[in-house]
Enzyme design. Structure first.
Site, PDB file in Angstrom:
ATOM      1  N   LEU C 221      -4.169  -1.963  -2.530  1.00 28.22           N
ATOM      2  CA  LEU C 221      -4.551  -3.375  -2.483  1.00 28.22           C
ATOM      3  C   LEU C 221      -3.359  -4.308  -2.389  1.00 28.22           C
ATOM      4  CD1 LEU C 221      -6.649  -5.609  -2.465  1.00 28.22           C
ATOM      5  CD2 LEU C 221      -6.570  -5.640  -4.952  1.00 28.22           C
ATOM      6  N   ASP C 222      -2.327  -4.074  -3.196  1.00 33.00           N
ATOM      7  CA  ASP C 222      -1.246  -5.042  -3.252  1.00 33.00           C
ATOM      8  C   ASP C 222      -0.050  -4.663  -2.394  1.00 33.00           C
ATOM      9  OD1 ASP C 222      -2.808  -6.546  -4.822  1.00 33.00           O
ATOM     10  OD2 ASP C 222      -1.915  -5.894  -6.712  1.00 33.00           O
ATOM     11  N   GLU C 223      -0.248  -3.723  -1.502  1.00 27.19           N
ATOM     12  CA  GLU C 223       0.819  -3.407  -0.567  1.00 27.19           C
ATOM     13  C   GLU C 223       0.333  -3.643   0.861  1.00 27.19           C
ATOM     14  OE1 GLU C 223       2.731   0.235  -1.541  1.00 27.19           O
ATOM     15  OE2 GLU C 223       2.912  -0.306  -3.649  1.00 27.19           O
TER      16      GLU C 223
END
Lengths: 277, 277, 277, 277
Positions: C221-223
């Site tokens: 999600l956060d990459e």
């Protein structure tokens, strides 16, 4: 008429500003600038007061002690020029910027000496009539190398030690000699990309921003209370090498600004943080 | 327990902070945050104090008056929600941003009404259940148009009037109704490119930066004490129209931030300048 | 006369620009803007060409295929309005900014629908006559919840899915439906402070800067490839809550700008990075 | 294998990129980076192409001339080190930054000489083994002073003349010797606060931002095509003197960056503007 900066730090309580400023008023000191902050989470009071007048430091400090809670720190600093020692390895951009700014008065500081573990920067430093001490780490244990450096640095009685791209880790023993008095500049973002080759890591990640963090050094080289951070924009066309090249500009500018803040007595350390008034 | 902000402004003298904060201490008020500035050029003292406790405003103000020099201003403001009226012409970006931020709590403000000299923005404003008053200037003298607007605006008893790209010059008569209470946003740089078509002028000049300035309005629409400024980078590839398009973002963001500062009672006006604490 | 954007991406070779632009010239297409980048590390060629003229897409693409190396991607995109679906949880600032900008033409985009796993934002979205689909995750497995969302989202045939503070992790299955077509905004700095309560972590670390990163979503999600980053300055006086409050502004502004770049076909993904022309 | 930069500038026409890049391809030159811009208002084509290979300049330029419209400029620049002469008055910050960066490789430039109308900076310049020519204007007509400087400067055959806070107006005669080859740094904002004491003016106006503009000099000292601009934030607590002090940092940084862009052949002048590729 003199100017001094009063730094007060104690447990929070009602009436602290009134108490402290009354003492100042009794001494007929004029308050030029006063900034106060209460960390409501930790119930602690911080104040920075610029004063002008005739100072009797001993009496003043006694009287502050009487009106403040038991666990307090008060310090009264005059605005005489501070002395720093700079530690370097091979890169010139940070030490060069400080030397140049000190030369033309952009930083009001006395550079007592520069200490490096390589000889490369001697010529540059000596242009500015600042002594350069080359103390190689080769063939020495870390402890022996640090001791050799301490033997050179301590006699200068510097107010601050500036790590201007000094690329070796310092031991807790070394750091403990200068509590909250060592300023480091760290490429890239703290706490991101900790470890080797940060610009390479940043390039691989395709970041659009790179930055630098100036901080006091505690036991861990790349941590400790942050003083100043800044960033610049970069794009896909930069190689890892060009990122590093651009990063130099932000490194030198952040380190110089952090040093300026510290020299102005605008930075208070509390826990692992700073208050920058 | 309540929170209030105390704003003090008077001729400079020794002991002012002590005097004022002693009064606070007597009332058992806690000082959460205190910032002070002396304009040494004009020998004037400015202070902003965030207080927490139980307030007896009348007694407090009396006691402040006793300890301050004769020519002083003191004001004690509670942190209840402030009321604004927004004036617009046809452009939606600034009023839209304030409406949206007020809606989700990004700005703590009550938008009493929006007044426009064109009907275009009625639909947008009414989505947010805010009354829109369309008061055309067509066929009216400037005086008559402004009076019609005042008839609508004054009953709202707004703390501030926000010119969110209101594109007509206001007369001194109108401005005098809201001294230092009208906030305007000006495209491009003040005081540069004063006059018509600033983005066209900026394009012709090939500027690499465009900005916006939020300021209080005094007699001259595009002057008055500056509250906030910001810029963005642009380049040769932007047409005058694209400069204006990009300029919108910086305009809306600067206006919202200026409004936030004013609502927080962080902005003191002195002469043609502001202190932003 | 039409305008289209040609995106070319292939193994690097001599003469590629000449070959591609010759095809354009033969079709009497005018090149308004052309930017080219060679990743010399990976020997890959990237080009973005803005064209104006009369387009015979099929023939053009055939002729590009003939002159380019075997492994290539070419795409010819017209400048018709793109369609997006926005996914949200409870926070209004990012979706609010996109809705407002789309309303007044600050973003040239069609918002087909907003899908949320809470009902809170329905009222805001419906003000703008955009359908809001409330699909609670409660009582559903992750797979079942995502399927319910896909059932709603896929029929809109959106060009992009925008995660405007959608606070749940998406599975690889969901992400694979929209390869390099999901745009996320991440508070704080990527890759720093990964994990829960980033603003709390940033506060504890005493950072002087907070930022936001907009990126395409791949499996994590956060990459994923970074599109746009920006920062704002903060100081010791901000609580963790105020950091988050300030962070909203930079989040919404970075997401809107990233979306604008993507809608303009200025963003090419390669590996885990982007080229932003 | 060599690297060169090709700069092309001509009336716009269909097929220009194809024509130029075909010539490059015939010579087996690899295009590393290519940026193109059409000023659609003035129907003019601009392109910057980074090439790698074996160059036969004469033949290449002939072939470019054959494929371009009649009124064109083409230049093929190799990446050898450029030579500059710096002109100064008394302030050290800009010349100091350039000297330092050139010393450690932050700027790839040869500083042939520094010419000053005061003797103050001789010591600094000579530290870096760069000749300093002190040519006082006292007792000389402007024409005679400029001629004395030209007599010193012209033999150096510098690619560029950098005005690093040279505080005298140059005549059109002087400027005409170095068309679009003189780079100046201007405190504060162009075109705002033109005239004397700009920082005093800025202070009186209470600006929240100050900046610097680097530009080529044409007939008017503080105008001419803008290369680079930047700003820093300031506040009410800065005196006019402190504004000037802070301004130095942005001046030196903007001038160094502008010089870098010019040395990289990234700046094309057209009319009173620049294209910065």
């Amino acid at each position: 008429m003199q100017q001094k900066v009063l730094i007060t730090d104690c447990a929070d309580a009602r009436g602290l500003i009134a108490q402290v400023t009354q003492v100042c008023a009794k001494h007929d000191l004029n308050i030029i600038n006063n900034k106060e902050f209460v960390d409501s989470h930790n119930k602690r009071f911080y104040m920075r007061t610029e004063l002008e007048g005739v100072f009797n430091d001993e009496v003043l400090l006694q009287q502050f002690a009487q009106v403040l809670p038991q666990q307090h720190h008060v310090k009264l600093v005059d605005n005489s020029k501070k002395r720093i020692v700079i530690m370097v390895t091979k890169e010139a951009h940070c030490v060069g910027d400080i030397l140049m700014k000190a030369y033309y008065g952009g930083l009001d500081v006395e550079i007592a000496a520069v200490v490096g573990n390589y000889p490369e920067l001697a010529a540059l430093v000596e242009k500015f009539d600042v002594p350069y001490h080359f103390i190689s780490h080769q063939g020495l244990t870390r402890a022996a190398h640090e001791q050799a450096m301490l033997d050179v640095i301590l006699p200068y009685q510097a107010h601050y030690v500036v790590l201007a791209k000094y690329m070796r880790v310092l031991t807790p023993h070394f750091v403990s000699q200068f509590e909250n008095r060592i300023i480091n500049i760290h490429h890239s973002f703290l706490p991101a990309f900790i470890g080797a080759s940060p610009y390479q890591q940043a390039w691989e990640r395709g970041v659009k921003i790179i930055g630098a963090t100036a901080h006091f050094v505690n036991n861990c080289l790349d941590e400790g209370p942050i003083i100043k951070q800044n960033v610049i924009s970069v794009d896909h066309s930069y190689s890892a090498q060009e990122l590093a090249h651009q990063g130099r500009d932000v490194e030198k500018s952040v380190l110089s600004k952090a040093l300026q803040l510290v020299l102005n007595e605008q930075v208070l350390v509390y826990g692992n943080k700073t208050i920058v008034f």
